[in-house]
Design an enzyme around this catalytic site. Structure first.
Site, short mmCIF file in Angstrom:
data_model
loop_
_atom_site.label_atom_id
_atom_site.label_comp_id
_atom_site.label_asym_id
_atom_site.label_seq_id
_atom_site.Cartn_x
_atom_site.Cartn_y
_atom_site.Cartn_z
CG HIS A 16 83.58 62.94 40.55
ND1 HIS A 16 84.38 62.60 39.64
CD2 HIS A 16 83.17 61.74 41.38
CE1 HIS A 16 84.34 61.19 39.58
NE2 HIS A 16 83.68 60.68 40.62
CG HIS A 18 80.53 58.25 43.89
ND1 HIS A 18 79.84 57.85 43.07
CD2 HIS A 18 81.70 58.46 43.41
CE1 HIS A 18 80.49 58.01 41.87
NE2 HIS A 18 81.50 58.39 42.06
CG HIS A 196 82.18 57.70 37.11
ND1 HIS A 196 81.36 58.41 37.44
CD2 HIS A 196 83.20 57.52 38.12
CE1 HIS A 196 81.44 58.52 38.68
NE2 HIS A 196 82.48 58.19 39.05
CD GLU A 199 88.18 55.88 38.11
OE1 GLU A 199 88.33 55.76 39.29
OE2 GLU A 199 86.74 55.73 37.88
CG ASP A 277 85.85 59.42 43.22
OD1 ASP A 277 84.58 59.03 43.06
OD2 ASP A 277 86.45 58.71 42.76
CG ASP A 278 83.95 57.31 46.40
OD1 ASP A 278 82.70 57.25 46.50
OD2 ASP A 278 84.52 57.11 45.23
#
Length: 336
Positions: A16, A18, A196, A199, A277-278
């Protein structure tokens, strides 16, 4: 020659992630200078200081604005290379990297520049970084599903080296069912499917992603604990969940790491991995996330190894590659 000391962290897959969310402030300013883009911050430190988010949308606003610096094939190559360099230090052995083609097409960036810049680096990821990689094209759920289908067709027509599709961006108000046609097309041509769900949205979004989109993997999915029957189902079916605990706290989906449902998900027998994630936006790459959850929940070496093993089991790799990576995890667990 002295053998290298064993790592304090297990080898793992990152599922996961990005790519656009790996843009570090220093690189953002470097690319801005290259492309003549003016950022509304005087320096990288000031930009990093803006990474204090109230919710998902406040993050998405800044995330989208920063993408203005990504213009050329070289920009996307530099971004990809920077992530892999950092991931190698985090003991990542395999990465399934998501990119958002719509975010660049809407800015007038050619699709070929995006795909070729990323893919050119990924082709050599094992040789250059010791990391196997797969590429996933994600679609924005707050855009017209017809646009997502059009972009998918363009990716297919050009032979883009994607292995799967995903669904991201704002969840509330955009249920999975809107994208049935996109996912049906992806499934028909043999692409893998993740989404996704759960969340900031309800557990029903997870169920719909599984039943309507035929998603094989759920990104985030923390709302699953609201529905015991669904927990039992995904545990029995061993549906992979790519959980991002630090991201969830930074975006206020969870009040504090100590209150994160990760332990409950593990206790229920779900197939759960931890991911970043980021990472620059949330101040934590996947090794930092591993450290954070280990400290917050007192995870044992066996439990950390189990999470790492789940990351490979939840990947889209062929079984023989999964087995090879699991052997590495077991060697780490045993202290080898």
């Amino acid at each position: 020659m002295t053998a290298p000391a064993p790592s304090s962290r297990p080898p793992r897959a990152e599922l996961h992630l990005h790519l656009e969310g790996t843009l570090e402030p220093d690189l953002a300013f470097e690319l801005a200078a290259r492309n003549g883009v003016r950022l509304p911050y005087p320096d990288p430190a000031s930009l990093r200081g803006a990474y204090d988010f109230q919710d998902l949308q406040s993050f998405l606003d800044l995330y989208t604005a920063n993408m203005a610096v990504l213009r050329s094939e070289a920009d996307f190559a530099d971004l990809t290379r920077a992530y892999l360099t950092r991931a190698a230090r985090a003991e990542v052995r395999h990465a399934e990297i998501t990119f958002d083609p719509q975010a660049h097409l809407v800015r007038g960036v050619p699709l070929a520049a995006v795909v070729d810049g990323i893919a050119g680096v990924l082709e050599r990821s094992e040789t250059d970084f010791g990391i196997s990689t797969l590429l996933i094209a994600a679609f924005h759920r707050d855009r017209d599903p017809a646009d997502a289908l059009d972009v998918l067709e363009r990716l297919l027509a050009t032979g883009a080296p994607i292995v799967g599709v995903g669904l991201d961006n704002a969840e509330v108000g955009y249920p999975p069912g809107l994208f049935q046609d996109v996912y049906a097309r992806a499934e028909k041509v043999g692409l893998r499917r993740t989404a996704h769900a759960g969340e900031e949205g309800p557990a029903s979004n997870i169920r719909d992603a599984l039943d309507l989109l035929h998603a094989e993997r759920i990104d985030h999915g923390i709302a699953v604990v609201q529905d015991p029957a669904l927990v039992a189902r995904v545990a029995a079916e061993q549906v992979p969940f790519t959980v991002c605990p630090v991201s969830n706290v930074r975006l206020r989906a969870v009040p504090a790491l100590a209150e994160h449902p990760l332990p409950a998900m593990i206790e229920a027998g779900m197939l759960v991995s931890v991911n970043s994630d980021d990472p620059p936006y949330f101040g934590a790459y996947v090794d930092d996330v591993d450290d954070a959850v280990t400290a917050a929940f007192g995870l044992t070496r066996d439990q950390r190894a189990a999470l790492a093993a789940a990351s490979f089991r939840g990947s889209f790799l062929p079984p023989e590659r999964v087995a090879a990576y699991l052997t590495e995890v077991e060697a780490w667990r045993a202290g080898a």
